[in-house]
Design an enzyme around this catalytic site. Structure first.
Site, short mmCIF file in Angstrom:
data_model
loop_
_atom_site.label_atom_id
_atom_site.label_comp_id
_atom_site.label_asym_id
_atom_site.label_seq_id
_atom_site.Cartn_x
_atom_site.Cartn_y
_atom_site.Cartn_z
CG ASP A 87 -4.07 5.54 6.64
OD1 ASP A 87 -2.91 5.26 7.05
OD2 ASP A 87 -4.59 4.99 5.66
CG HIS B 58 -0.99 3.73 4.57
ND1 HIS B 58 -2.27 3.32 4.87
CD2 HIS B 58 -0.36 2.66 4.04
CE1 HIS B 58 -2.41 2.05 4.53
NE2 HIS B 58 -1.27 1.62 4.03
CB SER C 142 -0.91 0.02 1.23
OG SER C 142 -0.13 -0.13 2.40
#
Ligand SMILES: *[C@@H]1O[C@H](CO)[C@@H](O)[C@H](O)[C@H]1NC(C)=O
Ligand SMILES: *[C@@H]1O[C@H](CO)[C@@H](O)[C@H](O)[C@H]1NC(C)=O
Length: 382
Positions: free
Chosen positions: A343, A346, A42
């Protein structure tokens, strides 16, 4: 622009019937490498997961993801308020941003044109070095599958422009790889469920040794396969301090990092260095740069870089902003550039920008044995 770039581009233009491809010569000239291929999780995903089926698939397809992207401010599948590390590495290499996601290109019927002229991203949120990590992370394209998709892409590229042109293109292109955090999250979760002491002091245990063994052999298999397929320049981002992300910190009553998880990751990074040195000694022409994501996080002072928060999510909710996902209606911090984390897992766009800068051309201590820039400029043999 070397003579070969021109030839390849002309060939591509002929193949692609002009109208599909509008590339100014100036845009090509600024590039340090002809193309970029991205593999990982991600931290690098630019939209693959949006095209995967399944309820559990992690997707950054809702506000406030992408809120700081120029123009739209809309979610694109990047797990960031703006661009991610792949985008910033790509910008340094002279591209506008990361190459598009494989599944996005497939959907637009534009995979091979992109693969030939600028690259493809196979990165998928939740992906691990181990195939088994997929179970703990919803649905994704694990590293092994990303490599298989690249092999299929390459075969189609050869069918279009021929084996020689593809070999030349790939040998000079930049292969960015960043994966591993999800394996550590999955491992810690499994250990916590089955055995609360194993992650604490078990770094010598058989369980941990077996875990490292699988990680290293899978990573070696992926790099070796990419090499066999023609990749020569590998920019590899190691595993960062996974115990310091807000989602893990919030489990600690003091809000501190999970030291044991960090130690596990740091030890793996040591194995990764040895693995790459070993592969480079065996595989002629293989060149690499390891970006020390762990060292960059551990040895730079976020306050000195202008961050006011280094432990909390900008977008989320509850303690450390880490008890809720970043979804519509979540709390949003006032200044997104002042938060290290976007978040609960991340980095923010600004944190990604600073780390990519460090990997590309920053202090020597953050890359080994050479920087991403030196890797890009290196002349390698096919
Ligand atoms: C827990 O893990 C440790 C270290 O891996 C191991 O020595 C111990 O036997 C395990 N205990 C149980 C109950 O599985
Ligand atoms: C929790 O954080 C503190 C620092 O605030 C640290 O010393 C401790 O080891 C952490 N606990 C765990 C289980 O990692």
């Amino acid at each position: 622009m070397g003579w070969y770039d021109g030839l390849l581009l002309m060939k591509a233009l002929v193949v692609l019937t002009g109208s599909m491809l509008v590339l100014s010569a100036a845009a090509v000239e600024r590039r340090r490498v002809p193309a970029m291929y991205v593999f990982g999780d991600s931290t690098l995903d630019v939209g693959n997961n949006n095209h995967l089926q399944g309820k559990q698939v992690p997707r950054a397809n809702k506000p406030y993801y992408g809120i700081d992207l120029p123009g739209s401010g809309k979610p694109t599948g990047r797990f960031s308020n703006g661009y991610n590390v792949a985008d910033f590495v790509a910008k340094h290499l002279g591209f506008e941003k990361s190459p598009l996601a494989y599944l996005v290109l497939k959907a637009r019927n534009y995979l091979i044109p992109s693969a030939i002229t600028r690259g493809v991203s196979y990165a998928s949120a939740g992906a691990g070095i181990l195939d088994s990590t997929v179970r703990n992370a919803g649905g994704n394209l694990p590293l092994s599958q990303q490599v298989r998709l690249f092999a299929a892409t390459r075969a189609a590229m050869e069918a279009k422009v021929g084996a020689r042109a593809v070999a030349e293109l790939l040998s000079r292109s930049f292969f960015l790889v960043g994966v591993g955090s999800n394996d550590f999250f999955a491992f810690a979760t499994a250990q916590a469920k089955g055995n609360s002491t194993a992650v604490g002091v078990g770094t010598q245990s058989d369980v941990v040794a077996a875990f490292y063994g699988s990680l290293v052999s899978n990573y070696a298999a992926a790099i070796t396969e990419l090499y066999k397929l023609g990749a020569r320049k590998f920019g590899i981002i190691n595993v960062g301090p996974v115990g310091c992300v807000p989602a893990v910190r919030v489990l600690n009553a003091t809000g501190g990092c999970a030291d044991a998880m960090n130690q596990l990751a740091a030890a793996f990074d040591g194995f990764l260095d040895s693995l790459l040195a070993g592969l480079a000694a065996r595989l002629p022409g293989l060149a690499y740069s390891v970006a020390d994501s762990f060292g960059f996080a551990a040895r730079t002072d976020p306050l000195a870089l202008g961050f006011v928060s280094q432990d909390s999510a900008c977008c989320g909710g509850g303690s450390l902003g880490a008890e809720k996902d970043c979804l519509p209606g979540a709390q949003l911090c006032a200044d997104r550039d002042r938060f290290l984390f976007w978040d609960r897992v991340h980095p923010s766009q600004r944190a990604a920008m600073l780390s990519a800068q460090a990997y590309y051309d920053g202090p020597k201590e953050f890359t080994a044995p050479i920087s991403f820039k030196q890797l890009a400029d290196k002349i390698v043999i096919k």
